[in-house]
Design an enzyme around this catalytic site. Structure first.
Site, mmCIF file in Angstrom:
data_model
loop_
_atom_site.group_PDB
_atom_site.id
_atom_site.type_symbol
_atom_site.label_atom_id
_atom_site.label_comp_id
_atom_site.label_asym_id
_atom_site.label_seq_id
_atom_site.Cartn_x
_atom_site.Cartn_y
_atom_site.Cartn_z
ATOM 1 N N ASP A 116 -64.699 89.176 40.496
ATOM 2 C CA ASP A 116 -65.742 88.282 40.092
ATOM 3 C C ASP A 116 -65.788 87.013 41.125
ATOM 4 O OD1 ASP A 116 -66.504 89.376 37.489
ATOM 5 O OD2 ASP A 116 -64.737 88.434 36.548
ATOM 6 N N ASP A 131 -72.708 91.066 36.325
ATOM 7 C CA ASP A 131 -72.629 90.356 34.850
ATOM 8 C C ASP A 131 -74.068 89.810 34.907
ATOM 9 O OD1 ASP A 131 -69.849 91.352 34.642
ATOM 10 O OD2 ASP A 131 -69.216 89.319 35.566
#
Length: 160
Positions: A116, A131
């Protein structure tokens, strides 16, 4: 846009999302150490590795979530093949969902965690391109449902 054009849209979005997601994660892993922050064109980037799911819930279950993503993708491909999933908005929605699922599944199955790096403007989380694609897919799926509901319950009655 239905039929073959819808199918092409589905695959184009899914492939593009998975490619952009994997390329961006590769670049982050290559140029930023875990926990390091940088700014690119005004976007804050922080390298974070998440072995769980959204908001770091269920840490340590990344491979299980990877398997779940593979099952989800297989189910979508199966139902698409049967012709049950039709329409431009639905094809776009599923393209974003499948592309995002594939992008994160690759990380989960290969590395046991997801890279991430996109810090939310509210400061409440760090996400990745997959995402955000999944978020877009969910919004389009809701829009598709609203349109189908409206057509079924309001449009037909008006002209009946």
């Amino acid at each position: 846009m239905t039929g073959r054009k819808g199918i092409k849209m589905f695959y184009a979005i899914a492939i593009l999302v998975a490619l952009i997601d994997q390329i961006s994660k590769y670049l982050i892993r290559s140029y930023l150490h875990i926990g390091e922050t940088a700014s690119l064109w005004g976007i804050e980037l922080t390298h974070y590795e998440n072995s769980g799911m959204a908001r770091s819930l269920f840490q340590g279950y990344a491979r299980l979530f990877g398997i779940a993503a593979v099952i989800f993708v297989a189910a979508v491909l199966y139902y698409r093949r049967t012709g049950q999933l039709k329409g431009l908005i639905l094809n776009c929605s599923l393209g974003f969902l499948v592309g995002g699922a594939v992008g994160n599944a690759i990380d989960r199955l290969l590395f046991g965690q997801v890279t991430d790096f996109l810090v939310s403007r509210s400061g409440k989380g760090i996400l990745n391109f997959a995402d955000h694609a999944i978020e877009a897919g969910v919004l389009l799926l809701i829009l598709h449902g609203v349109i189908q509901f409206t057509r079924k319950h309001f449009i037909k009655r008006k002209f009946s």
